[in-house]
Design a protein around this motif. Structure first.
Motif, PDB file in Angstrom:
ATOM      1  N   VAL A   1     -73.450 -11.911 -58.342  1.00  0.00           N
ATOM      2  CA  VAL A   1     -73.776 -13.306 -58.054  1.00  0.00           C
ATOM      3  C   VAL A   1     -72.522 -14.162 -58.238  1.00  0.00           C
ATOM      4  CG1 VAL A   1     -75.132 -15.288 -58.778  1.00  0.00           C
ATOM      5  CG2 VAL A   1     -76.193 -13.036 -58.675  1.00  0.00           C
ATOM      6  N   HIS A   2     -71.812 -13.877 -59.321  1.00  0.00           N
ATOM      7  CA  HIS A   2     -70.621 -14.685 -59.599  1.00  0.00           C
ATOM      8  C   HIS A   2     -69.585 -14.548 -58.488  1.00  0.00           C
ATOM      9  CE1 HIS A   2     -66.755 -15.521 -61.841  1.00  0.00           C
ATOM     10  NE2 HIS A   2     -67.410 -16.650 -61.922  1.00  0.00           N
ATOM     11  N   THR A   3     -69.335 -13.323 -58.057  1.00  0.00           N
ATOM     12  CA  THR A   3     -68.298 -13.133 -57.024  1.00  0.00           C
ATOM     13  C   THR A   3     -68.748 -13.712 -55.686  1.00  0.00           C
ATOM     14  OG1 THR A   3     -69.172 -10.929 -56.679  1.00  0.00           O
ATOM     15  CG2 THR A   3     -67.200 -11.090 -58.012  1.00  0.00           C
TER      16      THR A   3
ATOM     17  N   LEU B   1     -70.014 -16.407 -55.225  1.00  0.00           N
ATOM     18  CA  LEU B   1     -69.738 -17.857 -55.198  1.00  0.00           C
ATOM     19  C   LEU B   1     -68.442 -18.169 -54.465  1.00  0.00           C
ATOM     20  CD1 LEU B   1     -70.786 -18.867 -58.813  1.00  0.00           C
ATOM     21  CD2 LEU B   1     -72.063 -19.143 -56.717  1.00  0.00           C
ATOM     22  N   ASP B   2     -67.556 -17.189 -54.379  1.00  0.00           N
ATOM     23  CA  ASP B   2     -66.331 -17.366 -53.577  1.00  0.00           C
ATOM     24  C   ASP B   2     -66.705 -17.736 -52.149  1.00  0.00           C
ATOM     25  OD1 ASP B   2     -64.539 -16.708 -55.571  1.00  0.00           O
ATOM     26  OD2 ASP B   2     -64.538 -14.567 -55.076  1.00  0.00           O
TER      27      ASP B   2
END
Lengths: 75, 1133
Positions: free
Chosen positions: A32-34, A36-37
């Motif tokens: 999920v974090h990646t 966001l790119d």
């Protein structure tokens, strides 16, 4: 089947993340974090159009080997 | 890195080019041959035809051609593709052999030479027996050939040579060794290229022709092999479209093969090769989406084809290589101009390659964990006779065996063991890290910072597994702040946990403490039992003891670490660690808050330090100090609690410095500010909180400013957005979120206790010495000292006002430009309680308008704050806005002696100047005197005495004066003649005696002067009486330089009889005067028209009677006849 649902604040920190307990939770957090790119890039590319539109479905972000990520943005 | 089993073969990855061998060239000893060879192989740019040349001796033995198979009926292939096949056609079997031979057409020994050449060709043909390889002959000639057809001998001999060598005419070339060598060579190689293409074309036809003999049951492998060969020959022919088509067919065929555990590696290997070729050609054809689609298909088809479970790491290794190779192809295409995007770039493929490499490592770890006693099998089952495999992807111990049953299970077991033992020696981490770092470089390029961080975390973890803890920590530490700043606590905790392990294993004290502090903090998502363990370890470290090992650490590394920790204990040295917390989230939070945004200097400055611990157990700190921008205050804000090292966790609830988890601790500090700091900001620059003491190890947490750490701003934001209601707390407790940091305060002066009054009579009049009376009265309880007054124009107004405003304390003298606009620090002495003083201030304003004036009184007083004697400087100011107005308006006009308005005056003729002074002041004005200063061009007719001396004017009253002047003839002056100045000396009527008089100078207007030829004036009484003679004398003055003829006539009037000349013509000499005397006899009383005098100047027809009337009276008042008797009778009545 959905395996992970995340709600992200506009400053990009997680408000809520739940994944199926059998899977590696950390892996989903990273995924999920990646992603966001791509969200950042999409939103900045859409710019003002995004604010005017009601349709904020960002669509399929990108396919990983095993999962698919889709994203909705809201005001 | 040396190539491994999984690397794709070089001959697969290169670009196939037609192979042509050159024979008969002695490139070592023959300079001409050397030049020819250089021209072939040097500077081969992209525009040259794709040929790979090789120089070989004429008698070189080419690989033998196997006899042609007449039937495939009994033929059973042993594998898909031989390992030597690609190399054979790239580098061993030429498409064309060129025989170079030095022979000119006019060679005298032609016959011998011709036959030698034929022999050479024959030798080459022998060696190539059974192959379709073309042979060509190039004659190196010294002479430039004649154009074709002209040299008859050449044609004949060429035909003869072809015949002797059994060559077609198209295979014989001539290379004149002259100037244009490179040009000839390019033409030659183009011809070679055509021959090579024909060769590969026939090869393709040859392979295709086998197809009809094949059947689908026994020759499945051949279908793939032949299709691959056709594609490969097409590539050699540079027909990439057909190559791609055939590779695609081959790819489909390979997946049609019956797969079994025994041949799955061979199938995957070939599928991988063909896939590589397809993707490569797709990128070459600039159809990257086709490449990506093919690759996805390939992965989907092969992902599940794991094969032997005991060797499943091989599948992971193969998968990893597939992704890596595709990533390389993609990257290469980008370098050649392809555009990639954020969501589709080589990084994803390298990342996936790394993922499979990690899986390979995991599988290898579990499958290859043989005991040390297990020996590598002897003889080595992986060795083959030739040192290489016959077919790609086969097992060395059962090459060419097609059966799906394992004929020799024992042999199989040994083979598997050998592979497993070899896998154990593979540097997996190295492979993983290389792939991850490739991916990092790509994601950096395609704006994926988070992906990059994630991969760096993986790299760090891989270094950790590889026991390179220094590199691991460096990477993890680098990315930590990204996760921290975005508030991804779960991820941060995971990274910190690995970092803590690294720092433990290296016994890095400061890092160990820092990571522990954060893992205990609120950003950590660790369970309480974990936190307890870390807290305990931290306390141990602070007591100069070794911490317990971190869980799941490598046993061997753990032992080394224990030794390192033991060494650390014995080492003396710096045991104080200062850790800045603004960049991380420690387990103690701190907020400083001044009670007020400002403090008067005579009251103590108060502030609170709020502390809150988030660790699982209560903890005792040893010292708290607060630092300020003025370091002198630091000493007043220290709390120190002496405690023994082992008491950190004991007696938890006692003492100020013991923090109970979750409870907010408030510590109050106060100090008296220095009087020098009045007007300055006092700022908390840092708060230091010490844990542990100097005898053991001591950690000082350092907050910059008034507290807050890396998570504070995000928490504040979250709190602001939250709808959650805070639970009610007891009165003496506060919600942590509701405490707002206030790290600075202002020191302001003590509140003054004096009154300042201003007394004056506005508005001010321009240029007067305006009096302002300042009254200062002390209401202080003690004597005030050093009272000083600053008064005048308030600074910061229009700069022009400063030039036109002057202030003085002495009203008796008029101040000029040298006086300042503001008087500063005028000492006025001391004042006792209740005493008052008065000061007169005089202001002179040179221009009208409003001005702001400031009166600022400062003084010193001795007072106490917190039982400390201090001298305070207090001040009070008053401002007042004063309007300045003109005291009066002056109006000036020119009139004739008859008081008629004059537009212009006549030279030498007297006229009147009238001044009118209208008071505009609301206060009474005394006009002390006035003065008329005439310009040189003006003269006065009588005395210029002031007629308004000491006149008092109330508001709206006016004072007028009248002066009789004359302007001598000056000739014609453009714009008129200056009149002079009118000076009024005045003062306020209320002003005191000693106040100076103000002189206001009014510049009088210019007047236009006109010359007239004749001036007439009349002498006559002021009134007449009925029936009494009235003598009138007219004076006629000639104002010109000419003799003038004057016609004079007097017209009779009803009211008068008269005697004198009624009509006359006379001459008046220049500058002289003629008198005319008349006796008028009034007949009627009242205002009567005089008999009118008409003058006609012959020389000046413009001189009219109208002009004349300006100078002489036209009527006179006639009184009735006097009767003295009547007067008395009236009086009697």
């Amino acid at each position: 089947m959905a395996v992970c649902i995340a709600v992200i604040a506009k400053e990009n920190y997680p408000l809520y993340i739940r994944s199926t307990p059998t899977e590696n939770e950390l892996r989903f957090h990273y995924m999920v974090h990646t992603s966001l790119d791509v969200v950042d890039e999409k939103i900045s590319a859409m710019g003002k159009a995004l604010v005017d539109q009601r349709e904020l479905y960002l669509g399929l972000l990108y396919p990983t080997e095993d999962y698919k990520l889709t994203f909705w943005a809201r005001h | 890195m040396s190539p491994t089993q999984w690397d794709l073969p070089v001959e697969l990855c290169c670009r196939p080019m037609a192979f042509v061998t050159l024979t008969g060239l002695d490139v070592v000893y023959n300079a001409v041959h050397r030049a020819v060879w250089d021209a072939f192989c040097a500077n081969r740019r992209a525009d040259r035809v794709p040929i790979s040349f090789k120089v070989l001796p004429g008698d070189h033995e080419y690989p033998k051609c196997r006899p042609k198979r007449t039937s495939y009926e009994w033929y059973i292939p042993k594998g898909i593709l031989k390992t030597g096949w690609m190399n054979k056609h790239l580098n061993l079997v030429p498409a064309l052999v060129v025989v170079f031979y030095e022979l000119d057409w006019d060679e005298p020994q032609w016959k011998e030479k011709q036959s030698e050449c034929a022999t050479r060709v024959e030798i080459v043909r022998q060696s190539l027996q059974g192959r379709n390889t073309k042979v060509a002959v190039v004659l190196i000639q010294k002479k430039t050939p004649l154009p074709p057809g002209e040299d008859v001998i050449a044609s004949e001999r060429a035909a003869a040579l072809c015949n002797a060598c059994e060559l077609s005419g198209k295979s014989l070339f001539v290379l004149p060794h002259t100037d244009h060598l490179v040009g000839y060579i390019i033409r030659l190689e183009n011809a070679f290229y055509e021959h090579a293409q024909t060769y590969y074309y026939t090869e393709i036809r040859r392979v295709k022709s086998h197809k009809e003999f094949l059947n689908k049951t026994t020759h499945q492998l051949l279908f793939v092999r032949h299709q691959f060969k056709i594609a490969f020959f097409s590539e050699l022919k540079q027909d990439t479209q057909n190559a791609l088509k055939n590779y695609r067919t081959a790819y489909n065929l390979v997946h049609e093969l019956r797969a079994h555990e025994t041949n799955i590696l061979e199938i995957k290997t070939m599928a991988g090769f063909i896939n590589y070729k397809i993707c490569r050609l797709c990128f070459q054809h600039n159809t990257p989406l086709d490449a990506i689609a093919q690759f996805r298909k390939h992965i989907d088809l092969c992902k599940k084809k794991i094969g032997s479970a005991e060797l499943s790491f091989e599948h992971a290794a193969w998968m990893s290589k597939q992704f890596q190779a595709f990533g390389d192809l993609f990257d290469e295409a980008i370098k050649l101009g392809l555009t990639a995007i954020q969501t589709q770039n080589p990084g994803f493929y390298y990342q996936q390659a790394a993922y499979y490499a990690q899986e390979r490592k995991q599988l290898a770890k579990s499958l290859c964990n043989h005991e040390a006693s297990v020996m590598y099998p002897n003889p080595d089952p992986l060795e083959t006779q030739t040192g290489v495999l016959d077919f790609y992807g086969q097992r060395s111990w059962r090459q060419g065996i097609l059966s799906f049953d394992l004929s020799d299970p024992e042999k199989e077991k040994v083979g598997v063991l050998a592979i497993q033992l070899k896998e154990r020696n593979v540097a997996h981490s190295e492979i993983i890290i290389t792939l991850l770092s490739n991916a990092v470089a790509q994601f950096k390029k395609y704006k994926c910072p988070r992906m990059k961080s994630h991969l760096m975390v993986q790299m760090g973890e891989e270094y950790y597994y590889a026991k390179d803890y220094t590199k691991a920590l460096k990477l993890l530490d680098y990315v930590m702040c990204d996760y921290r700043s975005e508030g991804w606590w779960t991820l941060l905790t995971s990274i910190l946990t690995t970092a803590l392990k690294c720092s433990y294993l290296m016994a890095q004290l400061k890092d160990y403490i820092t990571y522990s502090l954060e893992l205990l903090g609120r950003a950590s998502t660790l369970k309480d039992d974990q936190k307890s363990r870390i807290e305990k370890n931290l306390i141990n470290v602070l007591m100069n003891e070794s911490p317990d090992p971190e869980p799941d650490c490598d046993i061997f590394a753990g032992k080394t670490a224990q030794k390192l920790w033991a060494d650390r204990i014995s080492l003396a040295g710096s045991n104080i660690f200062t850790i800045g917390v603004q960049d991380f989230v420690p387990f103690v939070q701190c907020k400083a808050k001044f009670h007020a945004p400002s403090f008067h200097v005579d009251v103590p400055v108060e502030f609170d330090i709020y502390l809150k611990a988030d660790c699982p157990h209560p903890i005792r700190f040893s010292k708290l100090c607060v630092s300020f921008n003025n370091q002198e205050y630091n000493q007043f804000c220290v709390i120190e609690e002496a405690s023994k090292a082992n008491e950190v966790l004991e007696n938890p609830t006692q003492g100020k410095m013991c923090l109970v988890p979750g409870k907010t601790r408030k510590l109050l500090f106060k100090f008296v500010a220095k009087t020098e700091d009045v007007g300055k900001k006092i700022e908390i620059t840092s708060v230091d909180l010490a844990l542990g003491n100097e005898t053991g190890r001591c950690v000082v947490l350092n907050w910059q400013g008034g507290g807050g750490d890396a998570a504070s701003s995000q928490e504040a934001l979250q709190a602001a957005r939250s709808f959650k209601r805070r639970p009610k707390l007891p009165d003496n407790e506060v919600h942590w979120d509701s405490i707002i940091i206030q790290a600075s305060t202002m020191i302001i002066s003590r509140v003054p206790n004096i009154s300042v009054h201003l007394q004056h009579e506005p508005p001010a009049l321009t240029n007067e010495m305006y009096c302002l009376v300042v009254t200062v009265q002390s209401h202080e309880k003690t004597q005030i000292r050093d009272v000083k007054l600053t008064a005048g124009l308030k600074p910061g107004q229009d700069a022009n006002l400063t030039q036109k405003t002057h202030v003085t304390l002495h009203g008796t003298e008029l101040c000029d430009e040298s006086y300042p606009a503001l008087l500063t620090d005028i000492p006025v002495g001391d004042l006792h309680p209740g005493e008052q003083l008065e000061k007169m201030l005089y202001v002179r304003c040179g221009t009208v308008g409003s001005r702001m004036f400031l009166v600022y009184v400062s003084y010193l007083i001795n007072t106490t704050a917190e039982e400390k004697e201090i001298v305070c400087k207090c001040h009070k100011d008053e401002t007042v806005t004063i309007e300045t107005v003109f005291p009066f308006d002056v109006a000036v006009k020119f009139v004739s002696t008859k008081f008629e308005h004059l537009e212009r005056v006549y030279a030498d003729i007297p006229f009147l100047l009238m001044t009118d002074l209208l008071s505009a002041s609301p206060w009474a004005l005394t006009v002390v005197s006035s003065e008329l200063q005439l310009a040189p061009s003006m003269t006065t007719v009588d005395q210029l005495e002031s007629q308004v001396d000491n006149v008092v004017l109330q508001t709206g009253e006016s004072a007028s004066e009248c002066f009789c002047l004359r302007c001598p003839s000056l000739g014609n002056v453009e714009g008129g003649v200056a009149t002079g100045h009118y000076i009024i000396s005045w003062k306020r009527t209320s002003a005191m005696e000693n106040i100076p008089v103000i002189r206001t100078v009014i510049t009088l207007p210019h007047v236009i002067v006109e010359n007239i030829p004749l001036h007439v004036n009349a002498d006559l009484p002021s009134f007449g009486r009925v029936r009494e003679s009235l003598p009138v004398k007219y004076h006629l003055q000639n104002k010109t330089d000419f003799v003038q003829d004057v016609e004079i006539s007097v017209e009779p009037s009803d009211a008068f009889m008269f005697s004198g000349l009624k009509q006359i013509r006379l001459r008046i000499l220049p500058g002289t005067e003629q008198e005319m005397l008349y006796n008028f006899y009034p007949l009627m009383a009242g205002y009567q028209q005089l008999p009118s005098l008409n003058i006609n100047l012959l020389r000046f027809p413009n001189f009219t009677n109208q002009l004349l009337r300006r100078f002489i009276p036209t009527s006179i008042f006639v009184k009735p006849q006097g009767r003295l008797m009547d007067d008395t009778s009236i009086a009697a009545a």
